[in-house]
Design an enzyme around this catalytic site. Structure first.
Site, PDB file in Angstrom:
ATOM      1  NE  ARG A   1      37.718  46.802  47.555  1.00 34.19           N
ATOM      2  CZ  ARG A   1      38.521  45.814  47.107  1.00 34.19           C
ATOM      3  NH1 ARG A   1      39.519  46.088  46.295  1.00 34.19           N
ATOM      4  NH2 ARG A   1      38.332  44.575  47.493  1.00 34.19           N
TER       5      ARG A   1
ATOM      6  CD  GLN B   1      44.029  38.975  45.287  1.00 31.54           C
ATOM      7  OE1 GLN B   1      44.409  37.939  44.764  1.00 31.54           O
ATOM      8  NE2 GLN B   1      43.558  39.984  44.600  1.00 31.54           N
TER       9      GLN B   1
ATOM     10  NE  ARG C   1      45.635  43.083  50.425  1.00 35.69           N
ATOM     11  CZ  ARG C   1      44.655  43.055  49.522  1.00 35.69           C
ATOM     12  NH1 ARG C   1      44.259  44.159  48.939  1.00 35.69           N
ATOM     13  NH2 ARG C   1      44.069  41.909  49.193  1.00 35.69           N
TER      14      ARG C   1
ATOM     15  CG  HIS D   1      46.413  47.589  44.772  1.00 42.27           C
ATOM     16  ND1 HIS D   1      45.429  48.359  44.202  1.00 42.27           N
ATOM     17  CD2 HIS D   1      46.052  46.302  44.562  1.00 42.27           C
ATOM     18  CE1 HIS D   1      44.510  47.566  43.687  1.00 42.27           C
ATOM     19  NE2 HIS D   1      44.866  46.314  43.885  1.00 42.27           N
TER      20      HIS D   1
ATOM     21  CG  ASP E   1      42.884  42.529  36.787  1.00 41.54           C
ATOM     22  OD1 ASP E   1      44.038  42.972  36.963  1.00 41.54           O
ATOM     23  OD2 ASP E   1      42.311  41.763  37.585  1.00 41.54           O
TER      24      ASP E   1
ATOM     25  CD  GLU F   1      47.204  47.580  41.159  1.00 41.92           C
ATOM     26  OE1 GLU F   1      47.825  46.616  41.636  1.00 41.92           O
ATOM     27  OE2 GLU F   1      46.037  47.509  40.743  1.00 41.92           O
TER      28      GLU F   1
HETATM   29  O1  LIG Z   1      40.358  42.973  46.035  1.00 40.66           O
HETATM   30  P1  LIG Z   1      41.844  43.073  46.154  1.00 40.66           P
HETATM   31  O2  LIG Z   1      42.480  41.859  46.783  1.00 40.66           O
HETATM   32  O3  LIG Z   1      42.261  44.328  46.884  1.00 40.66           O
HETATM   33  O4  LIG Z   1      42.416  43.160  44.686  1.00 40.66           O
HETATM   34  C1  LIG Z   1      41.963  44.136  43.817  1.00 40.66           C
HETATM   35  C2  LIG Z   1      42.641  43.964  42.450  1.00 40.66           C
HETATM   36  O5  LIG Z   1      44.032  44.116  42.609  1.00 40.66           O
HETATM   37  C3  LIG Z   1      44.817  44.087  41.408  1.00 40.66           C
HETATM   38  O6  LIG Z   1      44.586  45.229  40.651  1.00 40.66           O
HETATM   39  C4  LIG Z   1      44.563  42.828  40.624  1.00 40.66           C
HETATM   40  O7  LIG Z   1      45.175  42.902  39.350  1.00 40.66           O
HETATM   41  C5  LIG Z   1      43.092  42.551  40.475  1.00 40.66           C
HETATM   42  O8  LIG Z   1      42.921  41.264  39.901  1.00 40.66           O
HETATM   43  C6  LIG Z   1      42.377  42.616  41.814  1.00 40.66           C
HETATM   44  O9  LIG Z   1      41.011  42.380  41.635  1.00 40.66           O
END
Ligand SMILES: O=P(O)(O)OC[C@H]1O[C@H](O)[C@H](O)[C@@H](O)[C@@H]1O
Length: 308
Positions: free
Chosen positions: A52, A70, A75, A153, A198, A257
């Protein structure tokens, strides 16, 4: 990966795709959330999961806009240094850069059945600006197009989330991720942070400024091929729920982002898409209450028409 790496070295595997540390001449080392890998607070470096912080690449899916994991799989993959990249459409004279390449594995093809070549150039200018250029090509042999969503991101390190304003997104429509992605119009003259935020801002300009009053520093985000911009701060409750994030770290970070989300990018076989990001840090006195990005980026190494 360190963005201060210079020209391509012999072919070797990189540990992870995201830029996690970038030491620049003009404070761009502050772009990252972490000073060095995992040294700050709760970061976990455990491949294949992305660390992160830094600039994770969301491809071929942003968030849960699709059936993949997600933010897509890019990544979390091992990238290779590309020793023989084709010519890049951005000037790189006097810059230090590294070229990376990602191609799908057999496993990737099972979950996303499309052949692609993703070339990423990470470049640092002599002035310390960071430029990322992504080139994604459809190499499907079966004649099929594919579509994807995308985001750089980027985590920015800031003094205090309560002291920060994001300018350049006012009056724009956004999808609120906290309200079932309902569509709203930004009413404020800048984005300020008082709770979890967000949002996916739509049809955004090529320049966005993150103004850190306490640090008297402004990050300028310039982008090309990426119409949307996500702004994210998890605030206290969500911060506590994330195992790789300190409870108080939300105070010192914001994600802005550069992205292509609302309208996915579609490529026919043989077609290529380019998405560019350029990050600069300038003293905030240049801004002092008035957003005048033209003024602060006039010395930028990337001509305006090459980024949009
Ligand atoms: O925890 P991750 O999968 O890295 O995502 C972190 C964040 O990414 C983006 O900014 C999304 O808009 C968020 O909804 C999410 O919580």
């Amino acid at each position: 990966m360190s963005a201060s790496a210079s020209s391509p070295a012999a072919e070797e595997k990189q540990e992870a795709a995201p830029v996690t540390h970038c030491k620049g001449a003009n404070d761009l080392d502050k772009v990252v959330l972490r000073e060095v890998r995992g040294s700050s607070a709760e970061a976990i470096f455990k491949p294949p999961k992305a660390i992160r912080g830094g600039i994770p690449i969301c491809f071929p899916q942003f968030s849960n806009f699709g059936n993949l994991e997600q933010h897509g799989f890019a990544r979390n993959r091992i990238w290779t240094i590309d020793t023989d990249p084709p010519q890049f459409p951005v000037p790189t004279s006097n810059t230090a850069y590294v070229d990376l390449i990602l191609k799908p594995t057999e496993e990737d093809l099972k979950i996303w059945p499309h052949s692609f070549e993703y070339r990423l150039r990470v470049a640092l200018t002599p002035g310390g600006d960071l430029m990322l250029t992504s080139r994604i090509r459809n190499t499907n042999a079966d004649g099929k197009s594919f579509s994807f969503t995308f985001a750089y991101h980027t985590y920015f390190k800031i003094s205090d989330i309560s002291e920060v304003r994001v300018e350049g997104l006012e009056t724009l429509d956004y999808l609120d991720n906290l309200q079932d992605r309902s569509r709203f119009t930004e009413q404020g003259d800048a984005i300020v942070f008082e709770s979890e935020l967000d949002r996916i801002y739509l049809g955004t300009p090529s320049k966005i400024a993150i103004i850190d009053h306490e640090m008297k520093r402004t990050f300028v985000v310039r982008k090309g091929g990426l119409p949307d911009a996500v702004v994210w701060n998890p605030w206290d409750k969500k911060a506590k729920s994330m195992s790789d994030f300190g409870d108080d770290e939300y105070k010192r970070m914001v994600c802005v982002e550069a992205a292509a989300i609302e309208k996915p990018v579609t490529l026919k076989p043989g077609e290529e898409w380019t998405g560019k990001l350029e990050l600069s840090a300038v003293p905030s006195s240049y801004y002092s209450g008035q957003l005048d990005p033209d003024r602060v980026i006039q010395d930028s190494s990337v001509p305006e028409d090459s980024i949009s």
